[in-house]
Motif scaffolding. Structure first.
Motif, short mmCIF file in Angstrom:
data_model
loop_
_atom_site.label_atom_id
_atom_site.label_comp_id
_atom_site.label_asym_id
_atom_site.label_seq_id
_atom_site.Cartn_x
_atom_site.Cartn_y
_atom_site.Cartn_z
N LEU A 219 10.60 -1.60 -9.83
CA LEU A 219 10.10 -0.61 -10.77
C LEU A 219 10.36 0.81 -10.28
N LEU A 220 10.22 1.04 -8.98
CA LEU A 220 10.44 2.38 -8.44
C LEU A 220 11.91 2.68 -8.23
N HIS A 221 12.68 1.65 -7.94
CA HIS A 221 14.11 1.82 -7.63
C HIS A 221 14.90 0.79 -8.41
N PRO A 222 15.40 1.14 -9.59
CA PRO A 222 16.10 0.15 -10.44
C PRO A 222 17.28 -0.53 -9.75
N GLU A 223 17.91 0.14 -8.78
CA GLU A 223 19.04 -0.47 -8.09
C GLU A 223 18.62 -1.68 -7.25
N SER A 224 17.32 -1.81 -7.00
CA SER A 224 16.85 -2.97 -6.24
C SER A 224 17.06 -4.27 -7.01
N THR A 225 17.16 -4.18 -8.34
CA THR A 225 17.46 -5.39 -9.11
C THR A 225 18.85 -5.92 -8.78
N ARG A 226 19.77 -5.01 -8.45
CA ARG A 226 21.12 -5.45 -8.05
C ARG A 226 21.07 -6.14 -6.69
N LEU A 227 20.28 -5.59 -5.78
CA LEU A 227 20.12 -6.24 -4.48
C LEU A 227 19.47 -7.62 -4.63
N ALA A 228 18.51 -7.71 -5.54
CA ALA A 228 17.87 -9.00 -5.78
C ALA A 228 18.87 -10.01 -6.35
N LYS B 8 0.83 -1.20 0.00
CA LYS B 8 0.00 0.00 0.00
C LYS B 8 0.87 1.26 0.00
N SER B 9 1.96 1.23 0.74
CA SER B 9 2.86 2.37 0.78
C SER B 9 3.53 2.60 -0.57
N LEU B 10 3.94 1.53 -1.24
CA LEU B 10 4.57 1.66 -2.55
C LEU B 10 3.60 2.25 -3.57
N ARG B 11 2.35 1.88 -3.49
CA ARG B 11 1.36 2.45 -4.41
C ARG B 11 1.19 3.94 -4.16
N SER B 12 1.24 4.35 -2.90
CA SER B 12 1.14 5.77 -2.58
C SER B 12 2.39 6.52 -3.01
N ILE B 13 3.55 5.90 -2.84
CA ILE B 13 4.81 6.53 -3.24
C ILE B 13 4.86 6.72 -4.75
N ALA B 14 4.31 5.79 -5.50
CA ALA B 14 4.38 5.85 -6.96
C ALA B 14 3.58 7.01 -7.55
N GLN B 15 2.75 7.66 -6.76
CA GLN B 15 1.92 8.74 -7.27
C GLN B 15 2.66 10.08 -7.36
N SER B 16 3.86 10.15 -6.82
CA SER B 16 4.59 11.42 -6.80
C SER B 16 6.05 11.18 -7.15
N ASP B 17 6.58 12.02 -8.04
CA ASP B 17 7.99 11.90 -8.41
C ASP B 17 8.91 12.20 -7.23
N SER B 18 8.51 13.16 -6.42
CA SER B 18 9.35 13.52 -5.27
C SER B 18 9.42 12.38 -4.26
N SER B 19 8.30 11.72 -4.03
CA SER B 19 8.30 10.60 -3.09
C SER B 19 9.08 9.41 -3.65
N ILE B 20 9.05 9.22 -4.97
CA ILE B 20 9.85 8.15 -5.59
C ILE B 20 11.34 8.43 -5.38
N THR B 21 11.73 9.69 -5.55
CA THR B 21 13.13 10.06 -5.34
C THR B 21 13.55 9.81 -3.89
N LEU B 22 12.69 10.18 -2.96
CA LEU B 22 13.01 9.96 -1.55
C LEU B 22 13.04 8.48 -1.22
N PHE B 23 12.15 7.70 -1.82
CA PHE B 23 12.18 6.25 -1.60
C PHE B 23 13.49 5.65 -2.11
N SER B 24 13.96 6.13 -3.25
CA SER B 24 15.23 5.65 -3.79
C SER B 24 16.38 5.98 -2.85
#
Length: 240
Positions: free
Chosen positions: A163-172, A85-101
């Protein structure tokens, strides 16, 4: 987590544009001073708004990850639902996506590693090597296995993070994500298989390391086998 605009920001925006009827002619010096004051207020509002969003994002991550670390599956499911639910809310704003990254560079707030350490972890890896715990004072920690709904939710959270943080693919990739997901695809039910296909797509995007792992695991052949298998759900075969 629902990101809402604070009341003070709306009030500031309403005060920025006075009505034409109340405006009176001003000299250039007063207009310059008013413009400088307005820009200073805007900078302050933007700074406060950024800090507020960062606090909400970090609080949501800490709350969800606390339950994801739990020993019981129903608690982990609650944490995964909250994270999704939090990720869906974060995806609605570019600024929140940047902060999540930015938060994903902090080890305590990284989502992907915990998914593989808890929800995707096989119970066979936790075999008891000795019986020393029977004669000790400390109780043995028992962890409930992951349910179908937990695995499906974890796959959705993994997809959202990649999808929100491409670097997560490296962690995966560091947690051998492709072999784990291929195991889910071949052993789990329809609910998990559908979520697994979506997660595979998000992990393979712009990740040569995961693409090489997918090729090494004969991923294309596995997906083709699902399509040919008539016992597999029709919707899943069409999705492939």
């Amino acid at each position: 987590m629902n990101l809402k605009e604070p009341l003070w920001s709306k009030r500031t925006e309403s005060n920025e544009h006075p009505s034409p009827s109340s405006s009176s002619p001003r000299d250039p010096e007063s207009e310059a001073a008013a413009a400088a004051a307005t820009s200073a207020v805007e900078e302050l509002v933007n700074s406060l708004n950024k800090q507020r969003i960062y606090r909400e994002v970090t609080l949501a991550l800490r709350t969800g990850l606390c339950d994801v670390r739990a020993e019981f599956s129903f608690l982990r499911v609650c944490g995964l639902r909250f994270l999704l639910k939090s990720l869906r809310s974060i995806a609605q704003s570019d600024s929140s996506i940047t902060l999540f990254s930015q938060t994903q560079s902090i080890p305590d707030l990284q989502v992907v590693p915990l998914l593989f350490e808890h929800s995707f972890k096989e119970t066979e890896d936790e075999k008891v090597g000795s019986l020393d715990h029977i004669f000790s004072v400390e109780p043995m920690k028992v962890k409930s296995p992951s349910t179908d709904s937990e695995v499906a939710l974890a796959l959705r959270v993994l997809e959202g993070c990649c999808l929100l943080h491409p670097e997560s693919t490296r962690l995966a990739h560091q947690h051998k994500a492709i072999p784990v997901l291929m195991n889910v695809l071949s052993t789990r039910g329809v609910l998990e298989q559908g979520a697994c296909l979506d997660a595979l797509i998000s992990i393979l995007l712009d990740s040569s390391a995961n693409q090489m792992d997918f090729e090494a695991c004969n991923g294309i052949e596995e997906v083709a086998e699902l399509i040919r298998d008539k016992q597999v759900d029709e919707n899943l075969r069409l999705f492939c």
